[in-house]
Design an enzyme around this catalytic site. Structure first.
Site, short mmCIF file in Angstrom:
data_model
loop_
_atom_site.label_atom_id
_atom_site.label_comp_id
_atom_site.label_asym_id
_atom_site.label_seq_id
_atom_site.Cartn_x
_atom_site.Cartn_y
_atom_site.Cartn_z
N SER A 142 0.85 -1.20 0.00
CA SER A 142 0.00 0.00 0.00
C SER A 142 0.87 1.24 0.00
CB SER A 142 -0.91 0.01 1.23
OG SER A 142 -1.61 1.24 1.33
N TYR A 155 -2.31 -0.45 10.42
CA TYR A 155 -2.36 -0.88 9.01
C TYR A 155 -1.07 -0.47 8.29
CZ TYR A 155 -3.86 -1.16 4.14
OH TYR A 155 -3.95 -1.45 2.79
#
Length: 262
Positions: A142, A155
Site C-alpha cells: 500500500s 495498518y
C-alpha cells in the site's frame, strides 16, 4: 512469460483488486486459482474466469493466517492443478482508528493476515519456484507503507513490513530467476472500506485520489514476466511518498494535512 496455460494463485480473490486480477489474468489465458475466506464469492469468480479464459479455473477457501490451512490448500493445488507460476498476495484488511483505541487482538489479527500469513504462503510457494528456477511473487502492499497518516498506524505498520520483506526477498530470489514485484495502491472503492471505513466518510474525502481497481489489475497482470520492482498508484500519492522520504518536514505536513482524510 506468456500467460497462456500458466497457473496464477491469487489470495484475497473474492472481491476488489484480487477479483479483478483474477479476471485480467483469465483474459490473458492463465489458469486462475482464486483463494479467499468467502467460499460463496470465489465460486462465482471461478466461473467468470472460466468464461474469460476458456480453460479450467479453481476456487479454494483459504484463510492465510492459518498455516495448516495454507499447507492443505497448497497440497490440493499441487495435486489438482499443478505448479504455481505466479503468486499474487492480495489478502489483507485494515482498520482506521487511533492506535491507542485499537484493541490488541485487532492489532495481532491484522499482522497475522497482512504480514505473517503473506510470509508463510510465500515461503511455501517460493521453495517450489526455486526448485524449478522460475516464478514470480507479487505482493500487494500500500502507499500507506510508504507514507503513514493518522489513524492508520497499525495498518501502515503491516504494509511497511510487507515492503521491507518484499525488498529483501527480491534480492534473495533473483539468483534463482524468481522475481518479486510490490504493488502499492492508494485508496480504491472496494469492499476493503466496508471494514476500514464503515461510515464512508473517508472514501468521500479522497474521491479525487481514488484508484480504479480494474485499471490497476491490468497493470499488474501486464507486469507478469517482467522484472518490475514496484507499481505505485495513483501518481500524485507516489510523488507525495517520495517527498515524504526526501523532505521529512514536508512529508509530515502532507501526511498530517492534505492526505489526512480519515
Amino acid at each position: 512469460m506468456k500467460l497462456s496455460g500458466k497457473v496464477i494463485l491469487v489470495t484475497g480473490a473474492s472481491s476488489g483488486l484480487g477479483e479483478q486480477i483474477c479476471y485480467e489474468a483469465a483474459k490473458a489465458g492463465a489458469i486462475v486459482v482464486a483463494c479467499a475466506r468467502r467460499i460463496q464469492l470465489i465460486g462465482a469468480v471461478k466461473e467468470r474466469c472460466m468464461e474469460y479464459s476458456n480453460q479450467p479455473a479453481f476456487a479454494f477457501q483459504l484463510d492465510v493466517s492459518q498455516p495448516q490451512q495454507v499447507d492443505h490448500v497448497l497440497a490440493r493445488i499441487e495435486e489438482e492443478v499443478g505448479a504455481i507460476d505466479v503468486l499474487v498476495n492480495d489478502a489483507g484488511y485494515g482498520i482506521f482508528d487511533d492506535f491507542v483505541a485499537t484493541p490488541y487482538e485487532e492489532i495481532r489479527n491484522m499482522f497475522e493476515v497482512n504480514v505473517l500469513g503473506l510470509m508463510y504462503i510465500t515461503k511455501r510457494v517460493a521453495i517450489k519456484m526455486i526448485e524449478r528456477g522460475d516464478g514470480q511473487v507479487i505482493n500487494v502492499a500500500s502507499i500507506a507503507g510508504k507514507m503513514a497518516t493518522p489513524k492508520s498506524s497499525v495498518y501502515a505498520a503491516t504494509k511497511f513490513a510487507v515492503l521491507g520483506f518484499s525488498n529483501a526477498l527480491r534480492l534473495e530470489l533473483k539468483p534463482f530467476h524468481v522475481s518479486v514485484t510490490t504493488v502499492n495502491p492508494g485508496p480504491m472503492e472496494t469492499p476493503f472500506f466496508e471494514r476500514a471505513d464503515p461510515d464512508k466518510r473517508y472514501l468521500a474525502r479522497v474521491k479525487p485520489f481514488l484508484t480504479d481497481p480494474t485499471a490497476l489489475a491490468k497493470k499488474i497482470v501486464n507486469s507478469i514476466g517482467k522484472p518490475k520492482r514496484e507499481i505505485n498508484q495513483p501518481l500524485i500519492m507516489e510523488i507525495a511518498a517520495k517527498a515524504y522520504v526526501l523532505f521529512p518536514r514536508v512529508g509530515d505536513y502532507l501526511a498530517s494535512g492534505i492526505f489526512n482524510k480519515k
